[in-house]
Design a protein around this motif. Structure first.
Motif, mmCIF file in Angstrom:
data_model
loop_
_atom_site.group_PDB
_atom_site.id
_atom_site.type_symbol
_atom_site.label_atom_id
_atom_site.label_comp_id
_atom_site.label_asym_id
_atom_site.label_seq_id
_atom_site.Cartn_x
_atom_site.Cartn_y
_atom_site.Cartn_z
ATOM 1 N N ALA A 272 0.837 -1.207 0.000
ATOM 2 C CA ALA A 272 0.000 0.000 0.000
ATOM 3 C C ALA A 272 0.866 1.248 0.000
ATOM 4 O O ALA A 272 2.059 1.194 0.284
ATOM 5 N N ILE A 273 0.240 2.355 -0.352
ATOM 6 C CA ILE A 273 0.894 3.669 -0.295
ATOM 7 C C ILE A 273 0.112 4.535 0.700
ATOM 8 O O ILE A 273 -1.127 4.511 0.699
ATOM 9 N N VAL A 274 0.830 5.264 1.547
ATOM 10 C CA VAL A 274 0.164 6.202 2.456
ATOM 11 C C VAL A 274 -0.304 7.402 1.646
ATOM 12 O O VAL A 274 0.500 8.084 1.014
ATOM 13 N N VAL A 275 -1.605 7.649 1.639
ATOM 14 C CA VAL A 275 -2.165 8.746 0.860
ATOM 15 C C VAL A 275 -2.284 10.008 1.710
ATOM 16 O O VAL A 275 -2.007 11.111 1.257
ATOM 17 N N ALA A 276 -2.722 9.834 2.951
ATOM 18 C CA ALA A 276 -2.910 10.999 3.822
ATOM 19 C C ALA A 276 -2.811 10.573 5.274
ATOM 20 O O ALA A 276 -3.081 9.412 5.608
ATOM 21 N N GLU A 287 -4.681 7.119 5.768
ATOM 22 C CA GLU A 287 -5.409 6.626 4.608
ATOM 23 C C GLU A 287 -4.431 5.919 3.677
ATOM 24 O O GLU A 287 -3.368 6.447 3.354
ATOM 25 N N LEU A 288 -4.807 4.718 3.264
ATOM 26 C CA LEU A 288 -3.918 3.882 2.453
ATOM 27 C C LEU A 288 -4.570 3.529 1.135
ATOM 28 O O LEU A 288 -5.763 3.220 1.085
ATOM 29 N N GLU A 289 -3.764 3.562 0.078
ATOM 30 C CA GLU A 289 -4.227 3.074 -1.224
ATOM 31 C C GLU A 289 -3.616 1.687 -1.390
ATOM 32 O O GLU A 289 -2.386 1.543 -1.406
ATOM 33 N N ARG A 295 -9.276 1.826 -1.184
ATOM 34 C CA ARG A 295 -8.634 2.565 -0.101
ATOM 35 C C ARG A 295 -9.145 2.066 1.242
ATOM 36 O O ARG A 295 -10.314 1.693 1.364
ATOM 37 N N GLU A 297 -8.659 2.851 5.714
ATOM 38 C CA GLU A 297 -8.107 3.764 6.708
ATOM 39 C C GLU A 297 -7.645 2.962 7.912
ATOM 40 O O GLU A 297 -8.387 2.125 8.432
ATOM 41 N N ALA A 312 3.193 10.654 4.419
ATOM 42 C CA ALA A 312 2.399 10.615 3.190
ATOM 43 C C ALA A 312 3.331 10.306 2.021
ATOM 44 O O ALA A 312 4.401 10.889 1.903
ATOM 45 N N GLY A 313 2.933 9.371 1.181
ATOM 46 C CA GLY A 313 3.752 8.989 0.037
ATOM 47 C C GLY A 313 4.577 7.726 0.270
ATOM 48 O O GLY A 313 5.051 7.112 -0.685
#
Ligand code: ADP
Ligand code: MG
Length: 326
Positions: A272-276, A287-289, A295, A297, A312-313
């Motif tokens: 996953a990628i951390v979105v926020a 929040e993870l994609e 997505r 949380e 994030a990122g």
């Protein structure tokens, strides 16, 4: 006293959908049960039916095994407290609390002195000693609700029905009153039905929680069981922050605090990628994609999140500790 609600159905005139639609549940003698559900789910209607303020079109309400359909409100011996304190503005606290006794038919009415003594006793119970001669306008919202509760208790009701009694108060006062009510209940042991739309309030206060949705009972269980073993997707979604995973097999849910963040590439963890990242007091919501799509949380302690070094990122692993499948 024990209350049995047996297949209760009520449709209001002019509406197509029943407000309560076949509710079956029991409140044990001395038990404190919370009715939890969204606005419009039928909580007030059920409470009013128990009080005799609404008639059912099907089913029964039984007090200690006896159908009370033929008994009007006055003969049901229920104490009722509403969201908006309905105290008499021109009466003192003492007279408000004694009111229920003072309007009894003469044969069963205590003397004036007895009524005042009983009212003082109740005022002590709700910790408002010294406020006897005040008027409602001279009290805070929380104090007024305690007066309303003392008034409901003064008639020594067999059943206590509380309809969002703290709903109009601010969060801090509500929290204090919730604990206070629980202690009061432990001392007095009234069979109590407590309506709320606040899941935290229900889980903290009640022996068992009945989750109501669209006029139906979804589940009734002790708080821990409701949380650990939700019987329906609705219960799962209603209790706390939850993610629905995109699976072809059916509805699979994971609670935000049951997702752990681990280094990317960790076996069993999803990429996953951390979105926020959003701070929420001592916790953070991350929040993870998911690489597989969708997505979710995660919720974790701020210090634990800081220790991961992720921001994030970041590419991360989302380790799902537990799922609820239906
Ligand atoms: P809750 O207390 O859970 O918010 P209610 O029991 O007040 O829900 O309402 C359940 C449903 O019944 C809602 O759809 C509401 O609009 C309807 N309803 C409630 N009271 C009446 C009434 N007196 N006449 C017509 N419809 C009503
Ligand atoms: Mg209501």
């Amino acid at each position: 006293m024990r209350i049995d609600i047996v297949n209760a159905v009520k449709t209001f005139k002019g509406s197509e959908r029943p407000a309560i639609n076949g509710i079956d549940m029991t409140v044990g003698d001395g038990e404190l049960v919370a009715l939890l559900g969204p606005s419009g789910s039928g909580k007030t209607t059920l409470l009013r039916a128990i009080a005799g303020l609404e008639t059912l079109e099907a089913g029964e309400i039984r007090f200690d095994g006896v159908n009370v359909a033929g008994r009007d409100t006055r003969d049901r011996n229920v104490g009722f407290v509403f969201q908006h304190y309905a105290l008499f503005r021109t009466m003192t606290v003492l007279d408000n609390v004694g009111f229920g006794l003072s309007v009894r038919p003469r044969a069963s009415r205590p003397s004036k002195a007895e009524i005042r003594a009983r009212a003082r006793e109740l005022i002590r119970l709700v910790q408002l000693e010294g406020y006897e001669e005040r008027f409602p306008a001279q009290l805070s919202g929380g104090q007024r609700q305690r007066v309303a509760l003392a008034r409901a208790l003064a008639i020594d009701p067999a059943v206590l029905l509380l309809d969002e009694p703290f709903g109009a108060l601010d969060a801090k006062v509500r929290k204090d009153l919730r604990r206070w009510l629980r202690e009061l209940h432990d001392r007095t042991g009234h069979t109590t039905l407590f309506v709320t739309h606040d899941q935290e309030e229900a889980l903290e206060l009640a022996d068992r929680v009945a989750v109501i949705n669209a006029g139906r009972l979804e589940q009734i269980a002790p708080p821990a069981e409701l949380y650990a073993r939700p019987a329906t997707p609705f219960v799962c979604e209603f209790l706390g922050s939850v993610n629905r995973l995109a699976t072809p097999a059916g509805a699979v849910y994971v609670r935000a605090h049951e997702i752990e963040l681990v280094p990317p590439g960790t076996p069993e963890a999803r990429a996953a990628i951390v979105v926020a990242v959003r701070a929420a007091g001592p916790r953070v919501h991350v929040e993870l994609e998911l690489a597989e799509g969708g997505r979710v949380e995660a919720e974790l302690l701020a210090e634990d999140f800081a220790a991961t070094g992720f921001t994030a990122g970041s590419a991360v692993g989302a380790a799902i500790r537990r799922t609820h499948a239906f």
